[in-house]
Structure formats: C-alpha cells, structure tokens
Design an enzyme around this catalytic site. Structure first.
Site, mmCIF file in Angstrom:
data_model
loop_
_atom_site.group_PDB
_atom_site.id
_atom_site.type_symbol
_atom_site.label_atom_id
_atom_site.label_comp_id
_atom_site.label_asym_id
_atom_site.label_seq_id
_atom_site.Cartn_x
_atom_site.Cartn_y
_atom_site.Cartn_z
ATOM 1 N N LYS A 33 0.827 -1.210 0.000
ATOM 2 C CA LYS A 33 0.000 0.000 0.000
ATOM 3 C C LYS A 33 0.866 1.267 0.000
ATOM 4 O O LYS A 33 2.076 1.205 0.249
ATOM 5 C CB LYS A 33 -0.932 -0.041 1.221
ATOM 6 C CG LYS A 33 -1.945 -1.207 1.185
ATOM 7 C CD LYS A 33 -2.914 -1.119 2.364
ATOM 8 C CE LYS A 33 -3.952 -2.235 2.309
ATOM 9 N NZ LYS A 33 -4.964 -2.096 3.390
ATOM 10 N N TYR B 16 -12.305 -1.616 -3.568
ATOM 11 C CA TYR B 16 -12.881 -1.865 -2.240
ATOM 12 C C TYR B 16 -14.404 -1.694 -2.236
ATOM 13 O O TYR B 16 -14.972 -1.302 -1.209
ATOM 14 C CB TYR B 16 -12.238 -0.928 -1.215
ATOM 15 C CG TYR B 16 -10.869 -1.389 -0.736
ATOM 16 C CD1 TYR B 16 -10.718 -2.576 -0.010
ATOM 17 C CD2 TYR B 16 -9.726 -0.631 -0.983
ATOM 18 C CE1 TYR B 16 -9.475 -2.994 0.446
ATOM 19 C CE2 TYR B 16 -8.469 -1.041 -0.525
ATOM 20 C CZ TYR B 16 -8.357 -2.226 0.189
ATOM 21 O OH TYR B 16 -7.126 -2.636 0.650
ATOM 22 N N ASN C 288 -2.180 0.070 6.912
ATOM 23 C CA ASN C 288 -1.649 -1.196 7.421
ATOM 24 C C ASN C 288 -0.755 -1.940 6.424
ATOM 25 O O ASN C 288 -0.694 -3.158 6.406
ATOM 26 C CB ASN C 288 -2.784 -2.073 7.950
ATOM 27 C CG ASN C 288 -3.811 -2.389 6.891
ATOM 28 O OD1 ASN C 288 -3.634 -2.030 5.730
ATOM 29 N ND2 ASN C 288 -4.877 -3.067 7.275
ATOM 30 N N HIS D 277 -2.117 -5.412 1.558
ATOM 31 C CA HIS D 277 -3.406 -6.085 1.337
ATOM 32 C C HIS D 277 -3.156 -7.533 0.940
ATOM 33 O O HIS D 277 -2.191 -7.828 0.256
ATOM 34 C CB HIS D 277 -4.166 -5.381 0.191
ATOM 35 C CG HIS D 277 -5.320 -6.188 -0.332
ATOM 36 N ND1 HIS D 277 -6.560 -6.171 0.267
ATOM 37 C CD2 HIS D 277 -5.405 -7.070 -1.369
ATOM 38 C CE1 HIS D 277 -7.367 -6.994 -0.386
ATOM 39 N NE2 HIS D 277 -6.692 -7.549 -1.382
ATOM 40 N N GLU E 209 -9.361 -9.737 -8.036
ATOM 41 C CA GLU E 209 -8.454 -8.634 -7.689
ATOM 42 C C GLU E 209 -7.228 -8.593 -8.602
ATOM 43 O O GLU E 209 -6.770 -7.519 -8.984
ATOM 44 C CB GLU E 209 -8.026 -8.758 -6.226
ATOM 45 C CG GLU E 209 -9.180 -8.503 -5.258
ATOM 46 C CD GLU E 209 -8.829 -8.788 -3.804
ATOM 47 O OE1 GLU E 209 -9.723 -8.652 -2.957
ATOM 48 O OE2 GLU E 209 -7.658 -9.142 -3.521
HETATM 49 P P1 GDP Z 1 -8.126 -6.849 5.478
HETATM 50 O O1 GDP Z 1 -8.743 -7.947 4.675
HETATM 51 O O2 GDP Z 1 -7.330 -7.339 6.668
HETATM 52 O O3 GDP Z 1 -7.343 -5.860 4.662
HETATM 53 O O4 GDP Z 1 -9.338 -6.026 6.167
HETATM 54 P P2 GDP Z 1 -10.791 -5.603 5.648
HETATM 55 O O5 GDP Z 1 -11.169 -6.309 4.387
HETATM 56 O O6 GDP Z 1 -11.713 -5.703 6.811
HETATM 57 O O7 GDP Z 1 -10.619 -4.030 5.348
HETATM 58 C C1 GDP Z 1 -9.990 -3.608 4.167
HETATM 59 C C2 GDP Z 1 -9.095 -2.432 4.486
HETATM 60 O O8 GDP Z 1 -9.893 -1.342 4.920
HETATM 61 C C3 GDP Z 1 -8.121 -2.661 5.652
HETATM 62 O O9 GDP Z 1 -6.943 -3.314 5.271
HETATM 63 C C4 GDP Z 1 -7.845 -1.238 6.103
HETATM 64 O O10 GDP Z 1 -6.878 -0.605 5.265
HETATM 65 C C5 GDP Z 1 -9.188 -0.571 5.876
HETATM 66 N N1 GDP Z 1 -9.957 -0.552 7.127
HETATM 67 C C6 GDP Z 1 -10.622 -1.557 7.742
HETATM 68 N N2 GDP Z 1 -11.206 -1.140 8.870
HETATM 69 C C7 GDP Z 1 -10.910 0.187 8.985
HETATM 70 C C8 GDP Z 1 -11.227 1.200 9.941
HETATM 71 O O11 GDP Z 1 -11.909 0.956 10.940
HETATM 72 N N3 GDP Z 1 -10.733 2.456 9.692
HETATM 73 C C9 GDP Z 1 -9.980 2.740 8.589
HETATM 74 N N4 GDP Z 1 -9.541 3.991 8.392
HETATM 75 N N5 GDP Z 1 -9.669 1.817 7.665
HETATM 76 C C10 GDP Z 1 -10.118 0.555 7.857
#
Ligand code: GDP
Length: 143
Positions: free
Chosen positions: A11, A51, A114, A117, A128
């Site tokens: 990222k 997303y 974070n 991905h 994807e």
């Molecule tokens: P992943 O599969 O571990 O990447 O997590 P998810 O699919 O739940 O979320 C996708 C991405 O959205 C995450 O990697 C974060 O970058 C972002 N994200 C998820 N939850 C939050 C949140 O509560 N706040 C913010 N700012 N970003 C979030």
C-alpha cells in the site's frame, strides 16, 4: 496441495516508508513466488472500485483517500495454500492485534494504514488480480 494464487498490494504507506524491498524479502522468504508485479497509482475512483464491498462502511472515504494518496505495488503471488498463508504472514487488519513477527505488526501505524493487502479467498484473488493485470500478463507467467 495444489498451488494457489493471491493478490497482494504493497500500500502507499509501504512505498512511502521505503519498505518495498523489506516486505518483498519477507514474502519471498516465506516461500511465495512472484508471478506479476507493477507500480501504479490508484485514483479515488479506482480505489473505490477495488474496495467496493466496503462502500457502505464509515471508513470508506478514509480508505479510498489513503489508497489513492501515492503509488502502490500490486503483486500476484503463488504458493500452496497461498490465501491463508499470506494472511498469516501479514497479520490482523489492526496492527495492534497482529501477532508478533507479522508484517503489519512490525510496520503498520494503524488499522487504516496497514502496509499490505491480501485477498481473502481464491475467487477474490482472481477478481483482484484482474483489476491490476491483463489476462496476458497473468497467463504468461503460469508455471
Ligand atoms: P483486510 O482484509 O485485513 O485488509 O481487512 P478488511 O477487508 O476488513 O478491510 C480492508 C481495508 O480497509 C483494511 O486493510 C484497512 O486498510 C481498511 N480498514 C478496515 N477497517 C478500517 C477502519 O476501521 N478504519 C480505517 N480507516 N480503515 C479501515
């Protein structure tokens, strides 16, 4: 077990922090083979498309602003059990909850920023990968 593919994205925070090399090193050390890789920059709109499942979430605007804030590096990876093993290597979404030694635990600042991905299923991995790479680029590197 058959080989699987997953789509990783280094990222914009990973690129800004100068961690492309370190993260790729860890990925390769963990036994993943790189099948396709490029540097690109998402727009807010293309980040939103990637997303789309999160469109209704309260963090969607923050997420798409972040993902379009600089270049990122999508990578197609191959390994047995790639989906699960890659998610283990990167750790939980929130770095504070990620296990020690995982990429997110070691390098990520927050739940939003974070570092990396990883696809959550083989089917989503295919969808994807197609978001970033032409079919010819994916097929050319089939083993
Ligand atoms: P992943 O599969 O571990 O990447 O997590 P998810 O699919 O739940 O979320 C996708 C991405 O959205 C995450 O990697 C974060 O970058 C972002 N994200 C998820 N939850 C939050 C949140 O509560 N706040 C913010 N700012 N970003 C979030």
């Amino acid at each position: 077990m058959a080989k699987q593919r997953t789509l990783a994205i280094l990222k914009p925070d990973c690129v800004r922090k100068g961690l492309i090399g370190e993260v790729i090193r860890r990925i390769q050390e963990a036994g993943f083979t790189i099948k396709a890789m490029k540097m690109t920059r998402l727009t807010k709109q293309t980040a939103g498309g990637f997303y789309a499942v999160h469109r209704e979430k309260p963090f969607f605007d923050e997420l798409t602003t972040f993902m379009s804030s600089g270049p990122c590096v999508p990578v197609v990876l191959e390994k047995e059990n790639a989906i699960e093993d890659f998610r283990k290597l990167i750790g939980a979404t929130n770095p504070a909850n990620a296990e020690e030694g995982t990429i997110r635990r070691d390098f990520a600042d927050s739940m939003g920023e974070n570092i990396v991905h990883g696809s959550d299923s083989e089917e989503n991995g295919r969808i994807e990968a197609a978001y970033f790479f032409a079919e010819s680029e994916l097929v050319a590197n089939e083993s």
